[in-house]
Design a protein around this motif. Structure first.
Motif, PDB file in Angstrom:
ATOM      1  N   ALA A 234       2.459  -8.853  -6.528  1.00 32.16           N
ATOM      2  CA  ALA A 234       1.502  -7.838  -6.063  1.00 32.16           C
ATOM      3  C   ALA A 234       1.314  -8.017  -4.559  1.00 32.16           C
ATOM      4  N   ALA A 235       0.690  -7.035  -3.935  1.00 31.21           N
ATOM      5  CA  ALA A 235       0.431  -7.086  -2.491  1.00 31.21           C
ATOM      6  C   ALA A 235      -0.821  -7.912  -2.240  1.00 31.21           C
ATOM      7  N   GLU A 236      -0.748  -8.857  -1.330  1.00 35.74           N
ATOM      8  CA  GLU A 236      -1.876  -9.743  -1.035  1.00 35.74           C
ATOM      9  C   GLU A 236      -2.613  -9.310   0.224  1.00 35.74           C
ATOM     10  N   VAL A 237      -3.948  -9.335   0.154  1.00 34.14           N
ATOM     11  CA  VAL A 237      -4.794  -9.059   1.314  1.00 34.14           C
ATOM     12  C   VAL A 237      -5.936 -10.062   1.349  1.00 34.14           C
ATOM     13  N   ALA A 238      -6.454 -10.324   2.562  1.00 32.98           N
ATOM     14  CA  ALA A 238      -7.530 -11.307   2.702  1.00 32.98           C
ATOM     15  C   ALA A 238      -8.748 -10.773   3.456  1.00 32.98           C
ATOM     16  N   THR A 239      -8.617  -9.620   4.108  1.00 37.18           N
ATOM     17  CA  THR A 239      -9.721  -9.082   4.906  1.00 37.18           C
ATOM     18  C   THR A 239      -9.874  -7.578   4.650  1.00 37.18           C
ATOM     19  N   VAL A 240     -10.977  -7.018   5.115  1.00 38.93           N
ATOM     20  CA  VAL A 240     -11.196  -5.577   4.994  1.00 38.93           C
ATOM     21  C   VAL A 240     -10.094  -4.814   5.716  1.00 38.93           C
ATOM     22  N   ASP A 241      -9.735  -5.244   6.915  1.00 39.00           N
ATOM     23  CA  ASP A 241      -8.684  -4.552   7.664  1.00 39.00           C
ATOM     24  C   ASP A 241      -7.344  -4.605   6.928  1.00 39.00           C
ATOM     25  N   GLU A 242      -7.033  -5.752   6.333  1.00 41.45           N
ATOM     26  CA  GLU A 242      -5.789  -5.858   5.563  1.00 41.45           C
ATOM     27  C   GLU A 242      -5.838  -4.955   4.328  1.00 41.45           C
ATOM     28  N   MET A 243      -7.000  -4.843   3.703  1.00 38.43           N
ATOM     29  CA  MET A 243      -7.145  -3.957   2.541  1.00 38.43           C
ATOM     30  C   MET A 243      -6.866  -2.516   2.943  1.00 38.43           C
ATOM     31  N   ILE A 244      -7.464  -2.084   4.033  1.00 39.69           N
ATOM     32  CA  ILE A 244      -7.259  -0.704   4.500  1.00 39.69           C
ATOM     33  C   ILE A 244      -5.788  -0.463   4.789  1.00 39.69           C
ATOM     34  N   LYS A 245      -5.168  -1.391   5.482  1.00 31.91           N
ATOM     35  CA  LYS A 245      -3.741  -1.249   5.811  1.00 31.91           C
ATOM     36  C   LYS A 245      -2.888  -1.211   4.553  1.00 31.91           C
ATOM     37  N   GLU A 246      -3.183  -2.060   3.582  1.00 32.47           N
ATOM     38  CA  GLU A 246      -2.371  -2.100   2.359  1.00 32.47           C
ATOM     39  C   GLU A 246      -2.549  -0.835   1.525  1.00 32.47           C
ATOM     40  N   VAL A 247      -3.761  -0.331   1.409  1.00 32.20           N
ATOM     41  CA  VAL A 247      -3.967   0.927   0.688  1.00 32.20           C
ATOM     42  C   VAL A 247      -3.146   2.034   1.339  1.00 32.20           C
ATOM     43  N   LYS A 248      -3.164   2.093   2.659  1.00 33.36           N
ATOM     44  CA  LYS A 248      -2.370   3.111   3.373  1.00 33.36           C
ATOM     45  C   LYS A 248      -0.875   2.899   3.145  1.00 33.36           C
ATOM     46  N   THR A 249      -0.436   1.652   3.077  1.00 35.39           N
ATOM     47  CA  THR A 249       0.977   1.351   2.819  1.00 35.39           C
ATOM     48  C   THR A 249       1.382   1.833   1.436  1.00 35.39           C
ATOM     49  N   GLU A 250       0.549   1.556   0.431  1.00 33.23           N
ATOM     50  CA  GLU A 250       0.869   1.986  -0.936  1.00 33.23           C
ATOM     51  C   GLU A 250       0.920   3.509  -1.016  1.00 33.23           C
ATOM     52  N   ILE A 251      -0.005   4.188  -0.370  1.00 33.13           N
ATOM     53  CA  ILE A 251      -0.003   5.646  -0.353  1.00 33.13           C
ATOM     54  C   ILE A 251       1.253   6.167   0.328  1.00 33.13           C
ATOM     55  N   ALA A 252       1.612   5.576   1.456  1.00 32.88           N
ATOM     56  CA  ALA A 252       2.806   6.006   2.189  1.00 32.88           C
ATOM     57  C   ALA A 252       4.074   5.822   1.366  1.00 32.88           C
ATOM     58  N   ASN A 253       4.045   4.862   0.447  1.00 34.82           N
ATOM     59  CA  ASN A 253       5.217   4.605  -0.384  1.00 34.82           C
ATOM     60  C   ASN A 253       5.174   5.329  -1.723  1.00 34.82           C
ATOM     61  N   GLY A 254       4.225   6.246  -1.900  1.00 28.40           N
ATOM     62  CA  GLY A 254       4.254   7.121  -3.057  1.00 28.40           C
ATOM     63  C   GLY A 254       3.220   6.888  -4.135  1.00 28.40           C
ATOM     64  N   ALA A 255       2.230   6.049  -3.895  1.00 27.68           N
ATOM     65  CA  ALA A 255       1.216   5.785  -4.920  1.00 27.68           C
ATOM     66  C   ALA A 255       0.385   7.035  -5.217  1.00 27.68           C
ATOM     67  N   ASP A 256       0.209   7.320  -6.505  1.00 28.64           N
ATOM     68  CA  ASP A 256      -0.683   8.400  -6.937  1.00 28.64           C
ATOM     69  C   ASP A 256      -2.112   7.901  -7.029  1.00 28.64           C
ATOM     70  N   LEU A 257      -2.266   6.613  -7.233  1.00 36.96           N
ATOM     71  CA  LEU A 257      -3.564   5.956  -7.306  1.00 36.96           C
ATOM     72  C   LEU A 257      -3.384   4.527  -6.828  1.00 36.96           C
ATOM     73  N   ILE A 258      -4.484   3.859  -6.573  1.00 35.19           N
ATOM     74  CA  ILE A 258      -4.465   2.480  -6.073  1.00 35.19           C
ATOM     75  C   ILE A 258      -5.058   1.570  -7.138  1.00 35.19           C
ATOM     76  N   LYS A 259      -4.398   0.436  -7.377  1.00 35.64           N
ATOM     77  CA  LYS A 259      -4.944  -0.555  -8.312  1.00 35.64           C
ATOM     78  C   LYS A 259      -5.292  -1.829  -7.554  1.00 35.64           C
ATOM     79  N   VAL A 260      -6.500  -2.323  -7.804  1.00 36.86           N
ATOM     80  CA  VAL A 260      -6.947  -3.594  -7.233  1.00 36.86           C
ATOM     81  C   VAL A 260      -7.341  -4.535  -8.366  1.00 36.86           C
ATOM     82  N   TYR A 261      -7.299  -5.808  -8.088  1.00 32.53           N
ATOM     83  CA  TYR A 261      -7.781  -6.823  -9.021  1.00 32.53           C
ATOM     84  C   TYR A 261      -9.163  -7.267  -8.555  1.00 32.53           C
TER      85      TYR A 261
END
Length: 197
Positions: free
Chosen positions: A106-133
């Motif tokens: 899975a994609a790892e993040v440690a900060t709010v800024d990393e979370m924002i960047k990763e959500v945008k990355t998943e969307i850019a790569n075709g995600a219809d929705l975002i899943k977090v743990y």
């Protein structure tokens, strides 16, 4: 993924080739529709990066039924999350030697800024929705604990909402579920120990 009595989760994530996993995905998509499911959500590729988007697009283009095998096969519509998002260091595979860093499922993040960047990355790569743990088995005895702060979950929801995508959360603990709900998560996956509150 396929049943763990056939091959362990670690071995599937670390040792099965992308071609093997794609072949199984096509076969399993057909079995899923035959079982009566016309639409499925795939909530994380478990180390297969963006292969759920590849399968979804192949189905939409009818490449699965027309190009790869002789007879058309029915397959379900797919709603995909691409890579699930986890707190750094909480997911697997893990090595017994902390100096050995294994590829993560899975994609790892440690900060709010990393979370924002990763959500945008998943969307850019075709995600219809975002899943977090929102929680995961963090203790040595395998007990689940909350992972992300409510602030980090809110950042995921806010960022995904900007592109009209929902966020879903793996959450089993009362606190993980509470944080996810308070952050505006659309659905709780599992919810094993949810309370009336």
């Amino acid at each position: 993924l396929h049943p763990y009595n056939e091959r362990s989760w670690d071995d599937q994530v670390l040792k099965e080739s992308a071609a093997d996993r794609r072949s199984m995905a096509i076969e399993n998509a057909e079995k899923t529709l035959i079982a009566g499911f016309t639409t499925v959500r795939d909530l994380g590729t478990e180390g297969a990066l963006y292969d759920d988007v590849w399968l979804k697009e192949s189905i939409q283009k009818e490449l699965v039924s027309d190009t790869w095998i002789a007879l058309p096969i029915p397959v379900p519509r797919m709603i995909v999350a691409t890579r699930a998002i986890v707190l750094t260091g909480t997911y697997g595979p893990k090595s017994d030697d902390p100096a050995v860093k294994l590829p993560q499922a899975a994609a790892e993040v440690a900060t709010v800024d990393e979370m924002i960047k990763e959500v945008k990355t998943e969307i850019a790569n075709g995600a219809d929705l975002i899943k977090v743990y929102a929680d995961y088995r963090l203790t040595k005895n395998g007990e689940a604990q909350p992972t992300f702060s409510q602030e980090m979950l809110e950042a995921a929801v806010r960022t995904a909402k900007d592109s009209s995508r929902p966020v879903v959360a793996h959450a089993t603990t009362p606190e993980g579920i509470r944080r996810a709900v308070m952050a505006g998560i659309s659905t709780i996956e599992h919810g094993d120990n949810g309370t009336e509150e």
